[in-house]
Design a protein around this motif. Sequence first.
Motif, short mmCIF file in Angstrom:
data_model
loop_
_atom_site.label_atom_id
_atom_site.label_comp_id
_atom_site.label_asym_id
_atom_site.label_seq_id
_atom_site.Cartn_x
_atom_site.Cartn_y
_atom_site.Cartn_z
N GLN A 74 -1.69 50.32 -7.03
CA GLN A 74 -2.88 51.11 -7.38
C GLN A 74 -4.06 50.23 -7.80
O GLN A 74 -5.21 50.65 -7.72
N ALA A 75 -3.73 49.03 -8.25
CA ALA A 75 -4.81 48.11 -8.66
C ALA A 75 -5.73 47.81 -7.48
O ALA A 75 -6.86 47.35 -7.67
N LEU A 76 -5.23 48.08 -6.26
CA LEU A 76 -6.02 47.74 -5.07
C LEU A 76 -6.73 48.97 -4.48
O LEU A 76 -7.29 48.91 -3.39
N ASP A 77 -6.71 50.07 -5.22
CA ASP A 77 -7.31 51.31 -4.71
C ASP A 77 -8.77 51.15 -4.29
O ASP A 77 -9.24 51.82 -3.39
N GLY A 78 -9.47 50.27 -4.97
CA GLY A 78 -10.91 50.13 -4.68
C GLY A 78 -11.22 49.22 -3.51
O GLY A 78 -12.40 48.94 -3.23
N ALA A 79 -10.19 48.74 -2.79
CA ALA A 79 -10.43 47.77 -1.71
C ALA A 79 -11.33 48.37 -0.62
O ALA A 79 -11.23 49.56 -0.31
N ALA A 80 -12.17 47.49 -0.07
CA ALA A 80 -13.10 47.95 0.98
C ALA A 80 -12.38 47.94 2.33
O ALA A 80 -12.82 47.28 3.29
N LEU A 81 -11.27 48.67 2.41
CA LEU A 81 -10.45 48.62 3.63
C LEU A 81 -11.15 49.30 4.79
O LEU A 81 -11.80 50.34 4.62
N GLY A 82 -11.03 48.70 5.96
CA GLY A 82 -11.65 49.29 7.15
C GLY A 82 -13.15 49.07 7.20
O GLY A 82 -13.83 49.58 8.09
N ARG A 83 -13.66 48.32 6.23
CA ARG A 83 -15.09 48.02 6.24
C ARG A 83 -15.32 46.59 6.73
O ARG A 83 -14.41 45.77 6.69
N HIS A 143 -16.55 42.87 6.43
CA HIS A 143 -16.77 41.94 5.31
C HIS A 143 -18.23 41.51 5.25
O HIS A 143 -18.66 40.87 4.30
N ARG A 144 -19.00 41.86 6.29
CA ARG A 144 -20.43 41.54 6.29
C ARG A 144 -21.26 42.75 5.83
O ARG A 144 -22.48 42.69 5.78
N SER A 145 -20.60 43.87 5.54
CA SER A 145 -21.35 45.03 5.01
C SER A 145 -21.78 44.71 3.58
O SER A 145 -21.26 43.78 2.96
N LYS A 146 -22.70 45.55 3.07
CA LYS A 146 -23.16 45.32 1.69
C LYS A 146 -21.97 45.34 0.73
O LYS A 146 -21.82 44.49 -0.13
N GLU A 147 -21.07 46.31 0.95
CA GLU A 147 -19.92 46.46 0.04
C GLU A 147 -18.95 45.29 0.18
O GLU A 147 -18.44 44.77 -0.80
N GLY A 148 -18.69 44.92 1.44
CA GLY A 148 -17.77 43.81 1.68
C GLY A 148 -18.29 42.52 1.05
O GLY A 148 -17.55 41.79 0.37
N ARG A 181 -18.57 38.32 -3.23
CA ARG A 181 -19.44 37.72 -4.25
C ARG A 181 -18.82 37.87 -5.64
O ARG A 181 -18.91 36.98 -6.49
N GLU A 182 -18.16 39.00 -5.84
CA GLU A 182 -17.53 39.22 -7.16
C GLU A 182 -16.44 38.18 -7.42
O GLU A 182 -16.29 37.69 -8.54
N VAL A 183 -15.69 37.84 -6.37
CA VAL A 183 -14.66 36.80 -6.53
C VAL A 183 -15.32 35.50 -6.98
O VAL A 183 -14.87 34.84 -7.93
N ILE A 184 -16.41 35.15 -6.33
CA ILE A 184 -17.10 33.89 -6.65
C ILE A 184 -17.65 33.93 -8.07
O ILE A 184 -17.47 32.99 -8.86
N ASP A 185 -18.29 35.04 -8.42
CA ASP A 185 -18.92 35.12 -9.75
C ASP A 185 -17.88 35.12 -10.87
O ASP A 185 -18.05 34.46 -11.89
N LEU A 186 -16.80 35.87 -10.66
CA LEU A 186 -15.75 35.90 -11.70
C LEU A 186 -15.09 34.53 -11.83
O LEU A 186 -14.75 34.08 -12.92
N THR A 215 -24.29 25.20 4.79
CA THR A 215 -24.29 26.63 5.08
C THR A 215 -24.23 27.39 3.75
O THR A 215 -23.15 27.72 3.25
N GLU A 216 -25.38 27.65 3.18
CA GLU A 216 -25.41 28.21 1.82
C GLU A 216 -24.75 29.59 1.74
O GLU A 216 -24.19 29.96 0.72
N GLY A 217 -24.79 30.31 2.87
CA GLY A 217 -24.19 31.65 2.86
C GLY A 217 -22.72 31.63 2.46
O GLY A 217 -22.22 32.53 1.78
N LEU A 218 -22.04 30.55 2.86
CA LEU A 218 -20.61 30.43 2.55
C LEU A 218 -20.37 30.50 1.04
O LEU A 218 -19.34 30.97 0.58
N PHE A 219 -21.36 30.07 0.28
CA PHE A 219 -21.17 29.98 -1.17
C PHE A 219 -21.71 31.20 -1.93
O PHE A 219 -21.79 31.20 -3.13
N VAL A 220 -22.05 32.23 -1.14
CA VAL A 220 -22.38 33.51 -1.78
C VAL A 220 -21.52 34.62 -1.20
O VAL A 220 -21.77 35.81 -1.43
N GLY A 221 -20.50 34.24 -0.42
CA GLY A 221 -19.56 35.25 0.07
C GLY A 221 -19.63 35.53 1.56
O GLY A 221 -18.98 36.45 2.05
N GLU A 222 -20.46 34.78 2.29
CA GLU A 222 -20.50 34.98 3.75
C GLU A 222 -19.46 34.05 4.35
O GLU A 222 -19.75 32.89 4.68
#
Length: 389
Positions: free
Chosen positions: A31-40, A42-47, A52-57, A238-245
């Motif tokens: 259940q901890a994974l309920d909020g996963a952006a499944l089927g989205r 990874h380049r969407s705003k949510e993905g 980015r959250e992984v990087i920031d945390l 490739t700066e995008g790589l370091f913000v989650g791209e």
Amino acid sequence: MREGISRPVRKPTNPNFSSGPCRKRPGWSLQALDGAALGRSHRSKEGKAKLREVIDLTRAVLEIPADYRIGIVPGSDTGSVEMALWGLLGPRGVDVFAWESFGGDWVIDITNELNLEDRRVFQAAYGDLPDLGKAAPDRDVVFTWNGTSSGVRVPNADWITDDRSGLTICDATSAAFAMDLPWSKLDVTTWSWQKVLGGEGAHGMIVLSPRAAERLTDHVPRWPMPKLFRMVRKGLVTEGLFVGETINTPSLLAVEDAIDGLRWARDIGGLPALKARCQENFDRAAQWVSQSDWCDFLASREEIRSQTSICLKIVDPEISGDQALQAEVATAVTARLAEEQVALDAGAYRTAPPGFRFWGGATVEASDLAVALEWLDWCYHEVRKAARA
Ligand SMILES: Cc1ncc(COP(=O)(O)O)c(C=O)c1O
């Protein structure tokens, strides 16, 4: 050897002691994974926000300086280390330090694959560390912070000078979130999600100091660079790589799980709390070892003993010197621990000396480890008794 050990009554609340993938955090469920952006995408705003959250945390929990870049890359820890070796090595001589299987893999990469001629290889046997003092400040240095298959870690980074001109490349996969990593001494640091925070195997993390990023653009590798290893485009980082791209498609389920582990780490008190949990596990093991007449740490000295991968060897005088018999006994004891459902995956790494390995990372409860070690004692005596009968 002590006789008459009685069968322990209690069992660990969780028998998972694998050194990777490691036990999930206390209280984890799917259940901890309920909020996963499944089927989205990874380049969407949510993905992208998830990545980015992984990087920031990660930056917050590990207190990584603001000018260090943090990327999520393919291929777990191996992928991160190899993208650093392939992308950065070449312009200077390299000193590589290894004392167990994984460090040995980086020696093979540097020697047989990259074929770097100006290399110095410093290796030590299982249980020991090579002389880190040999590292030259004007050369690149490759090392593992914690050798997971021998339970030997570097005691500190005092041997790395602040005014070095070479880069330090550190495989910290079983040290990150468990031990202090002095960022000023580390130019490239790597790990995967499957270790101390109990995440999923899949992606790697890479942290680059400003000097490592400079090397990326100052230097063009003389070998082909697969897309999966490329951190530079048209001469620029490739700066995008370091913000989650990410370079290619990540698992958004694994990403959600990484976020869950990082939030847990933050909420229990961050790095000091994680370190304290690992230390408590190690202390329980050390206490048990100090009372054992047949088992000892594989790591030869206290200051190099890992708090995460707790590797144990058999020192029973009755079978000392007989490596084949020790291996047979260790295999039988490991099987018994699993059969009793008290410790799973607790055998020594396949290329390590015969013995046992208990993960003591932050997701493990010290009380569970203490109980598992009581069982180790009992299983060992049962196996030896049967062999003698
Ligand atoms: C020190 C070290 N380096 C590298 C690896 C390989 O990691 P991965 O399987 O995440 O690529 C491991 C795995 O246990 C490890 O402990």
